[in-house]
Design a protein around this motif. Sequence first.
Motif, PDB file in Angstrom:
ATOM      1  N   MET A  24     -18.879  22.430  28.555  1.00  0.00           N
ATOM      2  CA  MET A  24     -19.270  22.433  27.164  1.00  0.00           C
ATOM      3  C   MET A  24     -20.102  23.687  26.881  1.00  0.00           C
ATOM      4  SD  MET A  24     -21.357  19.512  25.177  1.00  0.00           S
ATOM      5  CE  MET A  24     -22.339  19.929  23.793  1.00  0.00           C
ATOM      6  N   ILE A  25     -19.804  24.336  25.772  1.00  0.00           N
ATOM      7  CA  ILE A  25     -20.528  25.538  25.387  1.00  0.00           C
ATOM      8  C   ILE A  25     -21.836  25.128  24.728  1.00  0.00           C
ATOM      9  CG2 ILE A  25     -20.473  27.567  23.890  1.00  0.00           C
ATOM     10  CD1 ILE A  25     -17.434  27.537  24.194  1.00  0.00           C
ATOM     11  N   GLY A  26     -22.944  25.809  25.099  1.00  0.00           N
ATOM     12  CA  GLY A  26     -24.254  25.497  24.528  1.00  0.00           C
ATOM     13  C   GLY A  26     -24.286  25.796  23.034  1.00  0.00           C
ATOM     14  N   VAL A  27     -25.057  25.028  22.324  1.00  0.00           N
ATOM     15  CA  VAL A  27     -25.208  25.212  20.891  1.00  0.00           C
ATOM     16  C   VAL A  27     -26.308  26.245  20.647  1.00  0.00           C
ATOM     17  CG1 VAL A  27     -25.820  24.080  18.723  1.00  0.00           C
ATOM     18  CG2 VAL A  27     -24.494  22.845  20.445  1.00  0.00           C
ATOM     19  N   PHE A  28     -26.003  27.236  19.833  1.00  0.00           N
ATOM     20  CA  PHE A  28     -26.978  28.275  19.508  1.00  0.00           C
ATOM     21  C   PHE A  28     -28.029  27.708  18.559  1.00  0.00           C
ATOM     22  CE2 PHE A  28     -28.327  31.605  16.507  1.00  0.00           C
ATOM     23  CZ  PHE A  28     -29.016  32.414  17.396  1.00  0.00           C
ATOM     24  N   ASP A  29     -29.285  27.880  18.893  1.00  0.00           N
ATOM     25  CA  ASP A  29     -30.375  27.428  18.042  1.00  0.00           C
ATOM     26  C   ASP A  29     -31.118  28.656  17.513  1.00  0.00           C
ATOM     27  OD1 ASP A  29     -32.423  26.166  16.728  1.00  0.00           O
ATOM     28  OD2 ASP A  29     -33.438  25.470  18.546  1.00  0.00           O
ATOM     29  N   ALA A  30     -30.893  28.971  16.243  1.00  0.00           N
ATOM     30  CA  ALA A  30     -31.513  30.146  15.639  1.00  0.00           C
ATOM     31  C   ALA A  30     -33.039  30.081  15.725  1.00  0.00           C
ATOM     32  CB  ALA A  30     -31.066  30.285  14.186  1.00  0.00           C
ATOM     33  N   ARG A  31     -33.602  28.875  15.714  1.00  0.00           N
ATOM     34  CA  ARG A  31     -35.065  28.734  15.780  1.00  0.00           C
ATOM     35  C   ARG A  31     -35.646  29.386  17.036  1.00  0.00           C
ATOM     36  NH1 ARG A  31     -36.865  27.376  11.520  1.00  0.00           N
ATOM     37  NH2 ARG A  31     -35.776  25.994  10.152  1.00  0.00           N
ATOM     38  N   SER A  32     -34.838  29.463  18.090  1.00  0.00           N
ATOM     39  CA  SER A  32     -35.325  30.083  19.324  1.00  0.00           C
ATOM     40  C   SER A  32     -35.593  31.579  19.146  1.00  0.00           C
ATOM     41  CB  SER A  32     -34.322  29.862  20.460  1.00  0.00           C
ATOM     42  OG  SER A  32     -33.128  30.604  20.210  1.00  0.00           O
ATOM     43  N   LEU A  33     -35.095  32.159  18.063  1.00  0.00           N
ATOM     44  CA  LEU A  33     -35.279  33.583  17.808  1.00  0.00           C
ATOM     45  C   LEU A  33     -36.557  33.909  17.044  1.00  0.00           C
ATOM     46  CD1 LEU A  33     -31.649  34.499  16.721  1.00  0.00           C
ATOM     47  CD2 LEU A  33     -32.708  34.848  18.969  1.00  0.00           C
ATOM     48  N   VAL A  34     -37.160  32.910  16.425  1.00  0.00           N
ATOM     49  CA  VAL A  34     -38.366  33.144  15.631  1.00  0.00           C
ATOM     50  C   VAL A  34     -39.469  33.661  16.553  1.00  0.00           C
ATOM     51  CG1 VAL A  34     -40.131  32.069  14.164  1.00  0.00           C
ATOM     52  CG2 VAL A  34     -37.738  31.366  13.960  1.00  0.00           C
ATOM     53  N   PRO A  35     -40.108  34.779  16.166  1.00  0.00           N
ATOM     54  CA  PRO A  35     -41.207  35.295  17.002  1.00  0.00           C
ATOM     55  C   PRO A  35     -42.261  34.223  17.246  1.00  0.00           C
ATOM     56  CG  PRO A  35     -40.616  36.888  15.309  1.00  0.00           C
ATOM     57  CD  PRO A  35     -39.859  35.620  14.996  1.00  0.00           C
ATOM     58  N   ARG A  36     -42.848  34.283  18.444  1.00  0.00           N
ATOM     59  CA  ARG A  36     -43.835  33.268  18.819  1.00  0.00           C
ATOM     60  C   ARG A  36     -45.235  33.599  18.300  1.00  0.00           C
ATOM     61  NH1 ARG A  36     -39.737  33.171  21.825  1.00  0.00           N
ATOM     62  NH2 ARG A  36     -39.009  31.449  23.071  1.00  0.00           N
ATOM     63  N   ASP A  37     -45.510  34.900  18.145  1.00  0.00           N
ATOM     64  CA  ASP A  37     -46.798  35.324  17.603  1.00  0.00           C
ATOM     65  C   ASP A  37     -46.642  36.721  17.020  1.00  0.00           C
ATOM     66  OD1 ASP A  37     -47.402  37.395  19.641  1.00  0.00           O
ATOM     67  OD2 ASP A  37     -47.651  35.686  20.996  1.00  0.00           O
ATOM     68  N   LYS A  38     -47.713  37.234  16.435  1.00  0.00           N
ATOM     69  CA  LYS A  38     -47.637  38.515  15.731  1.00  0.00           C
ATOM     70  C   LYS A  38     -47.419  39.710  16.658  1.00  0.00           C
ATOM     71  CE  LYS A  38     -52.657  39.018  15.563  1.00  0.00           C
ATOM     72  NZ  LYS A  38     -53.811  39.033  14.665  1.00  0.00           N
ATOM     73  N   HIS A  39     -47.543  39.501  17.949  1.00  0.00           N
ATOM     74  CA  HIS A  39     -47.315  40.565  18.928  1.00  0.00           C
ATOM     75  C   HIS A  39     -45.936  40.483  19.578  1.00  0.00           C
ATOM     76  CE1 HIS A  39     -51.495  41.788  18.653  1.00  0.00           C
ATOM     77  NE2 HIS A  39     -51.824  40.500  18.745  1.00  0.00           N
ATOM     78  N   ASP A  40     -45.132  39.506  19.193  1.00  0.00           N
ATOM     79  CA  ASP A  40     -43.832  39.252  19.844  1.00  0.00           C
ATOM     80  C   ASP A  40     -42.751  40.214  19.355  1.00  0.00           C
ATOM     81  OD1 ASP A  40     -41.818  38.156  21.348  1.00  0.00           O
ATOM     82  OD2 ASP A  40     -41.749  36.253  20.264  1.00  0.00           O
ATOM     83  N   VAL A  41     -42.998  41.506  19.526  1.00  0.00           N
ATOM     84  CA  VAL A  41     -42.054  42.536  19.102  1.00  0.00           C
ATOM     85  C   VAL A  41     -40.758  42.442  19.915  1.00  0.00           C
ATOM     86  CG1 VAL A  41     -41.735  45.031  18.791  1.00  0.00           C
ATOM     87  CG2 VAL A  41     -43.967  43.994  18.389  1.00  0.00           C
ATOM     88  N   ALA A  42     -40.843  41.916  21.131  1.00  0.00           N
ATOM     89  CA  ALA A  42     -39.660  41.762  21.971  1.00  0.00           C
ATOM     90  C   ALA A  42     -38.616  40.847  21.333  1.00  0.00           C
ATOM     91  CB  ALA A  42     -40.056  41.225  23.341  1.00  0.00           C
ATOM     92  N   ALA A  43     -39.042  39.936  20.470  1.00  0.00           N
ATOM     93  CA  ALA A  43     -38.099  39.024  19.810  1.00  0.00           C
ATOM     94  C   ALA A  43     -37.140  39.772  18.897  1.00  0.00           C
ATOM     95  CB  ALA A  43     -38.862  37.974  19.003  1.00  0.00           C
ATOM     96  N   LEU A  44     -37.539  40.937  18.460  1.00  0.00           N
ATOM     97  CA  LEU A  44     -36.740  41.689  17.504  1.00  0.00           C
ATOM     98  C   LEU A  44     -35.349  42.037  18.037  1.00  0.00           C
ATOM     99  CD1 LEU A  44     -36.857  42.803  14.684  1.00  0.00           C
ATOM    100  CD2 LEU A  44     -37.747  44.933  15.618  1.00  0.00           C
ATOM    101  N   SER A  45     -35.251  42.409  19.293  1.00  0.00           N
ATOM    102  CA  SER A  45     -33.932  42.777  19.824  1.00  0.00           C
ATOM    103  C   SER A  45     -32.982  41.583  19.820  1.00  0.00           C
ATOM    104  CB  SER A  45     -34.035  43.396  21.219  1.00  0.00           C
ATOM    105  OG  SER A  45     -34.608  42.487  22.114  1.00  0.00           O
ATOM    106  N   SER A  46     -33.498  40.397  20.100  1.00  0.00           N
ATOM    107  CA  SER A  46     -32.656  39.191  20.059  1.00  0.00           C
ATOM    108  C   SER A  46     -32.238  38.869  18.633  1.00  0.00           C
ATOM    109  CB  SER A  46     -33.398  37.999  20.652  1.00  0.00           C
ATOM    110  OG  SER A  46     -33.695  38.227  22.000  1.00  0.00           O
ATOM    111  N   ILE A  47     -33.160  39.059  17.687  1.00  0.00           N
ATOM    112  CA  ILE A  47     -32.869  38.812  16.271  1.00  0.00           C
ATOM    113  C   ILE A  47     -31.776  39.774  15.804  1.00  0.00           C
ATOM    114  CG2 ILE A  47     -33.817  38.982  13.934  1.00  0.00           C
ATOM    115  CD1 ILE A  47     -36.565  38.125  15.275  1.00  0.00           C
TER     116      ILE A  47
END
Length: 133
Positions: free
Chosen positions: A1-24
């Motif tokens: 079974m293919i995993g379901v993509f959860d867009a919420r996992s892309l939301v930055p965790r804090d104001k310093h989470d610049v690394a999240a940008l590449s995933s977004i």
Amino acid sequence: MIGVFDARSLVPRDKHDVAALSSIESAGYPAIAPILDDLLAWTADGNWPIAPPLARFLVTLGMPIVDPVSRVLQGDDSPQKYFCFQLIVEKLSMEVVEALEGDLRKLADQPSKADQSEGVDELAREALQRLHS
């Protein structure tokens, strides 16, 4: 079974989470459609490290950003409105700004005291002037 993509996992965790940008950016639109309001919230303070690069990406979305930006401009958070203008509205294409014209006109013509103190009414007038020049 293919995993379901959860867009919420892309939301930055804090104001310093610049690394999240590449995933977004990799997920792109429309995958991030469900979290546009959440992403816009991370641009509420232009001093946060995540805010400027995230705003630059959100501007590239074009028309899909209209409704989330409109909700900010209609809201009660005047500092967030200020940064929304500085980081996003000023960089949007004329087509997208045109879609926000009603919100801009209301802010320019009937600003709250808080919007006036943040200069949001002036920014709205500048955006309208740019639109009609």
